[in-house]
Write an enzyme that holds these catalytic residues in place. Sequence first.
Site, mmCIF file in Angstrom:
data_model
loop_
_atom_site.group_PDB
_atom_site.id
_atom_site.type_symbol
_atom_site.label_atom_id
_atom_site.label_comp_id
_atom_site.label_asym_id
_atom_site.label_seq_id
_atom_site.Cartn_x
_atom_site.Cartn_y
_atom_site.Cartn_z
ATOM 1 N N ARG A 1 38.818 5.890 -49.901
ATOM 2 C CA ARG A 1 37.639 5.169 -50.105
ATOM 3 C C ARG A 1 37.926 3.982 -51.244
ATOM 4 O O ARG A 1 38.802 4.489 -52.239
ATOM 5 C CB ARG A 1 36.455 6.123 -50.734
ATOM 6 N N SER B 1 44.863 11.863 -55.890
ATOM 7 C CA SER B 1 45.116 13.342 -55.927
ATOM 8 C C SER B 1 46.479 13.916 -55.531
ATOM 9 O O SER B 1 46.420 14.576 -54.392
ATOM 10 C CB SER B 1 44.078 13.974 -55.470
ATOM 11 N N ASP C 1 41.839 14.121 -59.534
ATOM 12 C CA ASP C 1 40.461 14.561 -59.134
ATOM 13 C C ASP C 1 39.583 15.549 -60.128
ATOM 14 O O ASP C 1 38.445 15.511 -60.163
ATOM 15 C CB ASP C 1 40.414 14.876 -57.756
#
Length: 941
Positions: free
Chosen positions: A569, A630, A684
Amino acid sequence: MSSPRRPSSQPSRGGRAPWSPRGERGRLPPVSRALGSFQLGHQDNIPSCTPVQRALMLLTPSLEKLQAVKCRMLEAMDKGLSRQTHAQATVRMLPTFVCSTPDGTEKGDFMVVELCQSHVRTLFVTLLGDGNQSPQLMYKIFDMPADMLQGTGEALFDFIAQCVHKFLEEIGSLQHRLPLGFVFPFSCRQTGLGKAELISWSKGFQCSDVEGKDVVQLLQAAINKLELYHVQVIALLNDTVGTMMASSWGGKPCEIALVTGTGTNSCFMAEAELVEVVEESNGRMCVNSEWGCFGDDGALGDVLTPYDHRVDQESSNPGERRFEKMVGGLYLGEIVRHAVLMLAAEQALFVGASTSVLGAKDAFKTQQVLEIMDNETGMAKARSALEALGLQPSERDCCRVQQICRAVVSRAAALSATGLAAVLSLMCRSRELERLVVNVGVDGELYRAHARFGEILQSVAGLLAPECTATLVPSADTNGLGVAMVTAVAQRLLTQRHEVEQLLAPLRLSRADLERVQALMRQEMERGLGRDSNANASVRMLPTYVCNTPDGTERGDFLALDLGGTNFRVLVVRVMQEGIHMASEIYVVPTSVMQGTGEALFDHIIECIMDFQTKQNLMEQVLPLGFTFSFPCQQLGLDKAVLLTWTKGFSASGCVGQDVVQLLRDAAQRKQHVALKVVAVVNDTVGTMMACGYDDPKCEIGLIVGTGTNACYMEERKNVGTVEGDEGRMCINMEWGAFGDNGCLDDIFTTFDRMVDEKTINAGKQRFEKLISGMYLGEIVRHILLAMVDKQLLFRGKPSLKLQTRDIFQTKFLSTIETDGLALQQVQGILRDLELDASFEDSMLVREVCQTVSLRAAQLCAAGLAAVVEKMRENRGLAQLAITVGVDGTLYKMHPHFSQNLQQMLQDLAPNCAVTFLQSEDGSGKGAALVAAVACRETSP
Ligand code: ADP
Ligand code: MG
């Protein structure tokens, strides 16, 4: 339930004609003349008719009345089940502690001893585990001295034990353990299958020193006196339960039993939570309705006839067992006698003759009533029965007596059906089914004597409980086999429970185990932080260069990237006084790009950013960018992170060992996207902590429990040996998933964990994670289920091909299966999708396995967190630490019990820390922006 074929008249639901007596002039109403359906009467508006017609109508309650009786029966049953009203209920709904029906795997030798009115019956059964195809049995009846009934309890139980002894001697003494089921047909307060206190004697028994005592213990003590130590009384039972079990033959489990013999009773498998007097809400339990007393509070008022009142008055217990007195075989002859007597008094029968002989109690036997009903020989039987009483019946008298007999028996069948309909509706309602399909074991003289009885039972129950399909199964229980089955089932369950416990024991962690895990985690944390020990630590304790959590003064617009979660994203995050606003776009990273060259991958990322900026009208601005990446990285600065290894299906070449920020900048240059300012690379866990930290300044821990598991927390900088500087704090990305990779958790791992680990792409790595996170829990459960099938504890030992498929049992199934109050039907649905034909008990066991695995995961997670919070408390020299954990991950968020189990265990392991959990919303996006914002806050005061 299907109504039986009716050749002469078609029933039309709701219409009255088909089953109301048609009072044709000069003819008697055609009550049960042929083998047609039961004729339900309309006695409310009795037209002018003959006394015999009136009597027949009185004995033929209308469908409306039966419906009303059914409703009152249901009310009485609810009362019996409820904790508050159980004691006063007429229908007592006694728990039997029989929780399972036979599944055909029962195996071994069993003994049954049954205390009857005048004898003791012993039975020896050998079951072969072959689906109960060919049980081998031997039995013997011992007459009991009549004075025994009023003697001492000790003498009675000694006698029973002697019967057992003699019987075993005759069949050849056995030395191996022999489970025994005891049929004791008296009112008992049962608190377990093998634990039952006699409430009070009845049926002429009055032995001293037994009431209030546990009769199982009394029998066992008497057996032990004879040194038959291998005989173990494991179950005490009611005969109705035996019928249910005996009918559960050949793969057709019966969940209801109905006995209409001398008395009447029923039992059925009730949802355990319905049986409030027992503290068990899982599964099912057989409830003994003891419905013979229904109506003792007047609930049968409008169906009682003058004949019933007289029968009751003349009985030894007036006012009691009113339902039984209308239905039980013991009373049918008496009802007929009173009807005939009253009709004779009205000069409707035996005109002119003296009928005083009918005044004698029991002049009519039930057996005669049943014989007189017969189509072919009935009339002759009626004549001979009446003549035997000294009467001279006319043809018409015989015919009318036959009609009375038929009406009385039909009514008994209709009332049984009414009770059955109440049980059916109760089961259907409590199982939340639209349609209940069930087998009903039926037994008793009345049922066996006449086909009509079963037909009426079937058709009336069908009319009164149209939402249920009941199949009547005649019981095969002629000599106590059913009770042997209960004993066998009890034995099977005891053995299975033992094996299940053994299998699951390694997965059940004690408090001491968890304390040890906590201590080991603490030790590994110290090693990971130490400059020299870091290389050998399984918990890597990576510095993140994030040194502050948000303080609320952060402002500005930021870009964020999120790579490494389920989606890639791009986001724009506006941090304002009023709060945070975000807009985002999801982009696909094609597999060819994930597994192509690093250049192509980072070019693709830059293209996505440019597309996003165009769409958001941000091309003109240079916004600071936070990059949630991540994958495991060795971070050398806030904006400098060397990729240690790809995971999650990425394998782009030329990236491992490189600084990912530099790779991004290089790509930007290639794409001439000059206005890119990467300020932070964020893991994350850190993003999660920061996102929650914006709402709660006490949030100094981040936790992920999703596909994988990891945590980060704010450590004192002076403790971080791997980074220069002693002032303040730094967030440490623990990478705790690798905890145990050095072998320190080996004794926690079970064979199931090892099997799961062996099949992963990173065998031997991420050992802690493999006990906790979403990627593995389903697999652990699957391996346990396979082991249970192998041990014949599940699915009757038959696995499906699907269950042998890796990853077929998803972790989200655990969430569904463990949901409170979920009907086990739904669990069966999930298992059916896996081509597993799960019985009720199977579903219960699968649920238990899921609970065990998810509980262990939550507790291990708690042990890890306990080490973290305790270290932080000690770091800060506090007696009490109040702290918040920001959490993300679908397992944590979606599982019905994980978070609660985690919090409870943490509280237990770290009592001096008050820990609050805050779920993060979009930690990766928001968190990355906030890291960037905090960094900007620091650099531009
Ligand atoms: P990620 O960790 O990749 O960012 P998530 O936090 O969404 O992703 O976690 C995804 C994992 O959560 C899946 O691997 C799956 O095992 C697990 N999962 C998905 N749905 C559920 C659910 N309803 N209950 C428990 N676990 C679930
Ligand atoms: Mg995630």
